[in-house]
Design a protein around this motif. Structure first.
Motif, PDB file in Angstrom:
ATOM      1  N   PRO A  82      11.283  80.796  26.954  1.00 46.09           N
ATOM      2  CA  PRO A  82      11.614  80.464  28.697  1.00 46.09           C
ATOM      3  C   PRO A  82      12.171  79.063  28.767  1.00 46.09           C
ATOM      4  O   PRO A  82      12.496  78.895  30.135  1.00 46.09           O
ATOM      5  CB  PRO A  82      10.112  80.565  29.282  1.00 46.09           C
ATOM      6  CG  PRO A  82       9.458  80.185  28.124  1.00 46.09           C
ATOM      7  CD  PRO A  82       9.828  80.467  26.895  1.00 46.09           C
ATOM      8  N   TRP A  83      12.502  78.307  27.731  1.00 38.42           N
ATOM      9  CA  TRP A  83      12.802  77.226  27.875  1.00 38.42           C
ATOM     10  C   TRP A  83      14.521  77.292  28.011  1.00 38.42           C
ATOM     11  O   TRP A  83      15.166  77.988  27.335  1.00 38.42           O
ATOM     12  CB  TRP A  83      12.744  76.459  26.733  1.00 38.42           C
ATOM     13  CG  TRP A  83      11.136  76.370  26.596  1.00 38.42           C
ATOM     14  CD1 TRP A  83      10.593  76.667  25.306  1.00 38.42           C
ATOM     15  CD2 TRP A  83      10.134  76.266  27.309  1.00 38.42           C
ATOM     16  NE1 TRP A  83       9.312  76.724  25.276  1.00 38.42           N
ATOM     17  CE2 TRP A  83       8.926  76.343  26.515  1.00 38.42           C
ATOM     18  CE3 TRP A  83       9.853  75.851  28.675  1.00 38.42           C
ATOM     19  CZ2 TRP A  83       7.557  76.170  26.990  1.00 38.42           C
ATOM     20  CZ3 TRP A  83       8.277  75.758  29.058  1.00 38.42           C
ATOM     21  CH2 TRP A  83       7.294  76.031  28.277  1.00 38.42           C
ATOM     22  N   CYS A  84      15.064  76.524  28.672  1.00 38.26           N
ATOM     23  CA  CYS A  84      16.742  76.293  29.045  1.00 38.26           C
ATOM     24  C   CYS A  84      17.301  75.829  27.651  1.00 38.26           C
ATOM     25  O   CYS A  84      16.988  74.643  27.186  1.00 38.26           O
ATOM     26  CB  CYS A  84      17.228  75.784  30.184  1.00 38.26           C
ATOM     27  SG  CYS A  84      18.729  75.730  30.464  1.00 38.26           S
ATOM     28  N   ASP A  85      18.151  76.286  27.205  1.00 39.81           N
ATOM     29  CA  ASP A  85      19.109  75.654  26.181  1.00 39.81           C
ATOM     30  C   ASP A  85      20.508  75.500  26.505  1.00 39.81           C
ATOM     31  O   ASP A  85      21.501  75.413  25.641  1.00 39.81           O
ATOM     32  CB  ASP A  85      19.048  76.555  24.855  1.00 39.81           C
ATOM     33  CG  ASP A  85      19.644  77.843  24.733  1.00 39.81           C
ATOM     34  OD1 ASP A  85      20.231  78.265  26.002  1.00 39.81           O
ATOM     35  OD2 ASP A  85      19.716  78.402  23.985  1.00 39.81           O
ATOM     36  N   THR A  86      20.851  75.767  27.984  1.00 44.28           N
ATOM     37  CA  THR A  86      22.296  75.787  28.688  1.00 44.28           C
ATOM     38  C   THR A  86      23.035  76.738  28.186  1.00 44.28           C
ATOM     39  O   THR A  86      24.424  76.571  28.098  1.00 44.28           O
ATOM     40  CB  THR A  86      22.984  74.277  28.493  1.00 44.28           C
ATOM     41  OG1 THR A  86      23.310  74.174  26.911  1.00 44.28           O
ATOM     42  CG2 THR A  86      22.103  73.157  28.618  1.00 44.28           C
TER      43      THR A  86
END
Length: 57
Positions: free
Chosen positions: A35-39
């Motif tokens: 669920p973490w953003c990596d762009t």
């Protein structure tokens, strides 16, 4: 952006943890580390050489 440390319970019941002091959450679900953003949501521009670059005089 969320101030950490963060614990998130996902739809399947698994828990994602981050000890970082600040973390970006992915809302588009394109991230490879969801669920973490990596762009991954950002458009990528290809560097296409111009005709002048391909055939320098």
């Amino acid at each position: 952006m969320v101030e950490g440390p963060v614990e998130i319970v996902l739809d399947d019941g698994t828990v994602a943890r981050s000890e970082r002091f600040m973390v970006a959450l992915c809302t588009c679900r394109r991230s490879r580390i969801y669920p973490w953003c990596d762009t991954s949501h950002r458009p990528r521009e290809r560097a296409v050489p111009t005709p002048e670059d391909r055939n320098p005089s």
